[in-house]
Design a protein around this motif. Structure first.
Motif, short mmCIF file in Angstrom:
data_model
loop_
_atom_site.label_atom_id
_atom_site.label_comp_id
_atom_site.label_asym_id
_atom_site.label_seq_id
_atom_site.Cartn_x
_atom_site.Cartn_y
_atom_site.Cartn_z
N LYS A 111 0.92 -0.87 0.05
CA LYS A 111 -0.26 0.31 -0.05
C LYS A 111 0.62 1.28 0.30
O LYS A 111 2.11 1.67 1.21
CB LYS A 111 -1.09 -0.32 1.30
N PRO A 112 0.78 2.07 -0.94
CA PRO A 112 0.98 3.41 -0.87
C PRO A 112 0.86 5.06 -0.44
O PRO A 112 0.00 4.47 0.28
CB PRO A 112 1.43 3.89 -2.34
N ASP A 113 2.02 5.10 1.00
CA ASP A 113 1.62 6.28 1.46
C ASP A 113 1.36 7.52 0.79
O ASP A 113 0.87 8.56 1.48
CB ASP A 113 3.01 6.84 2.84
N ILE A 114 2.16 7.86 0.00
CA ILE A 114 1.68 8.64 -1.53
C ILE A 114 1.04 8.44 -3.02
O ILE A 114 2.74 7.09 -2.97
CB ILE A 114 3.30 9.41 -1.37
N ILE A 115 1.15 8.85 -3.50
CA ILE A 115 0.78 9.24 -4.66
C ILE A 115 1.42 9.98 -5.12
O ILE A 115 1.24 11.52 -5.25
CB ILE A 115 -0.63 8.87 -5.58
N HIS A 116 2.30 9.61 -6.33
CA HIS A 116 3.32 11.37 -6.46
C HIS A 116 3.23 11.11 -8.61
O HIS A 116 3.39 10.05 -9.03
CB HIS A 116 4.88 10.47 -7.13
N SER A 117 2.18 12.13 -8.29
CA SER A 117 1.14 12.07 -9.90
C SER A 117 1.84 12.66 -11.05
O SER A 117 3.17 14.05 -10.21
CB SER A 117 0.18 12.17 -10.35
N ASN A 118 2.65 12.26 -12.26
CA ASN A 118 3.25 13.25 -13.08
C ASN A 118 2.29 13.75 -14.42
O ASN A 118 2.08 13.23 -15.14
CB ASN A 118 4.12 12.70 -13.52
N ASP A 119 2.06 15.27 -14.59
CA ASP A 119 1.22 15.83 -15.62
C ASP A 119 0.12 15.65 -16.06
O ASP A 119 -0.86 15.06 -14.87
CB ASP A 119 2.76 15.38 -16.86
N TRP A 120 -0.81 16.06 -16.82
CA TRP A 120 -1.67 15.84 -17.08
C TRP A 120 -2.62 14.62 -17.23
O TRP A 120 -3.59 14.79 -16.85
CB TRP A 120 -2.55 16.77 -18.38
N GLN A 121 -2.20 13.47 -17.67
CA GLN A 121 -1.87 12.35 -17.68
C GLN A 121 -3.19 12.06 -16.22
O GLN A 121 -4.00 11.08 -16.61
CB GLN A 121 -1.60 11.62 -18.12
N THR A 122 -2.07 13.16 -15.37
CA THR A 122 -2.08 11.37 -14.33
C THR A 122 -3.02 12.73 -12.92
O THR A 122 -3.50 12.36 -12.20
CB THR A 122 -1.15 11.11 -13.22
#
Length: 489
Positions: free
Chosen positions: A132-143
């Protein structure tokens, strides 16, 4: 600390641009500083499956009535990668974003909306994965929809990185309705954007912290000139907006690069001369080590200043300088460059397309690398150029301003000089910069000194990874603080 790194592309599995390089290198650097990181991206038809050492299916689930599979793959590069499998990705050959006609896939919002929902389902345990992630690190518009879809959940926390604000994922209201998003998100302080919806805005609004890829760009995007309509929102969020300069990976190292004819280093530059001669021979240019060679690798679009560069090369006449340009983009620029090369075959060569090996060889062959971008969030090629002993010729914007120090008597004296920086971009400024470079090149002792200084700069990813780790920690500390406040009440 478990981090799920969500991206639409990742080198070496699939690459269209710099985002892929970051998505490949940053997770490996994060793991070196003690972060348990896994990458998640779509399973495109064109991913390089020969890099996958082992793969297991995590689960299959219906998302908006469509069956989506997620597999966990172990790559021979050391990455652990979740691959989101659905025919909108796996049944289409070619570019992840663009169809064979050169236009964006008509259903890109649906495709990446589905991807975002799959990532949310994975991160909240709906696929049954034990990790299970503690953090989601999203990148640019697609996410960008990931933070919005998780906004009702206290965990995991969201970090969002803007790699290029010019591409925002803006779609109309019927698209919003078709994506089945909660109506609570259709408001000006959420996804609604001048009567449309914006994936990029969703990521910015609903993330704990927003990062971008250089300090200067973090300041620039708070202004109308570079903010693309989101400058007010970013200025409002400035205490949670941080610029962290991208690094470059060890796959860009002239001492160990397997794509070069011969390695080279600051102590032995013979390999660079051999590669330059090889490029001159291959493209039919005059073979002469004393003629300066300027290279360019990039997208042939206005952002990169390619229109100005074409005009500047045209006005140079028969000056003793050579150019080799590699890239693809707008047909008008491709045509103009081909025409230039046809008229000047002994000093100009153009390759339309993208070729990773040739990109490495051009960085190594060049005496200078020209990059007159109108805006540049970070830019990687100027850092590759410095490491490969090519003087960058750049415009003072974004990451270019943060990584290249203009050659002046003062910067030569203090050892910081590394390239030529244009303050006000136009054709005459590029013309001037090329002329200034040629003057410096004639003074071989001075040129070598500046070249060596550039090659010794450290652009490794570990420094950046430590900065990202600090931001993850700050987000998790806030969560702990929020939870303890709730218990007190």
């Amino acid at each position: 600390m478990n981090v799920l790194f969500a991206t639409s592309e990742m080198f070496p599995l699939i690459k269209t641009g710099g985002l892929a390089d970051v998505s490949g290198a940053l997770p490996l650097a994060l793991s070196q500083v003690g972060v348990d990181v896994r990458v998640v991206l779509p399973r495109y038809a064109n991913i390089k499956t020969d890099l996958i050492e082992s793969e297991i299916q995590i689960g299959q689930k219906e998302i908006l009535g469509q069956p989506v599979k997620i597999n966990l793959a172990n790559l021979n590069t050391g990455h652990l990668v979740y691959l989101v499998d659905h025919p909108v990705f796996s049944a289409r050959q070619g570019n992840p974003y663009i169809g064979p006609d050169g236009n964006n896939w008509h259903d890109n919002p649906d495709r990446f909306g589905l991807f975002c929902r799959a990532v949310v389902a994975l991160s909240t345990g709906l696929f049954g994965d034990a990790w299970k992630p503690d953090i989601i690190h999203s990148n640019d518009w697609q996410t960008g929809l990931i933070p919005a879809l998780l906004s009702e959940s206290s965990s995991p926390k969201n970090i969002f990185t803007i790699h290029n604000l010019a591409y925002q994922g803006v779609f109309d209201r019927p698209t919003f309705e078709r994506l089945g998003l909660p109506w609570s998100l259709w408001r000006p302080d959420a996804l609604e954007y001048w009567g449309n919806m914006s994936f990029m805005k969703a990521g910015i609004v609903f993330s704990k912290f927003v990062t971008t890829v250089s300090n200067t760009y973090a300041q620039e995007i708070q202004s109308p000139e570079f903010g693309y309509g989101l400058d007010g929102l970013l200025h409002h969020k400035q205490d949670r907006l941080k610029g962290i300069l991208n690094g470059i990976g060890e796959d860009w190292n002239p001492q160990t690069d397997p794509l070069l004819e011969k390695p080279f280093s600051t102590s032995d530059m013979t390999g660079k001369a051999i590669i330059k001669e090889s490029i001159q021979h291959e493209f039919g240019l005059t073979i002469d080590g004393n003629i300066p060679l300027i290279t360019h690798v990039g997208r042939l679009v206005e952002q990169k200043g390619i229109d100005l560069l074409i005009q500047a090369i045209e006005t140079l006449g028969s000056a003793q300088v050579q150019f080799v340009i590699l890239g693809a983009g707008e047909h008008r620029f491709e045509h103009a460059l081909r025409s230039l090369a046809e008229k000047n075959p002994d000093r100009i060569a153009v390759v339309i397309g993208y070729d990773e090996k040739l990109a490495h060889r051009l960085e190594a062959a060049g005496d200078a690398f020209i990059m007159p971008s109108r805006f540049e969030p970070c830019g990687l090629n100027q850092m590759y150029s410095l490491r490969y002993g090519a003087l960058p010729i750049v415009h003072r914007v974004g990451g270019l301003a943060d990584t290249v120090t203009h050659i002046t008597p003062e910067s030569i004296k203090d050892g910081s000089a590394s390239g030529i920086v244009i303050d006000h971009l136009d054709v005459s400024a590029i013309h001037w910069a090329i002329g200034y470079f040629m003057e410096i090149y004639k003074d071989r002792d001075l040129y070598r000194k500046i070249q060596q200084q550039g090659m010794q700069k450290d652009f490794g990813w570990i420094t950046s990874a430590k900065e990202y780790k600090k931001i993850y920690s700050a987000a998790l500390k806030e969560q702990t603080h929020d939870e303890s406040s709730q218990h007190e009440h």
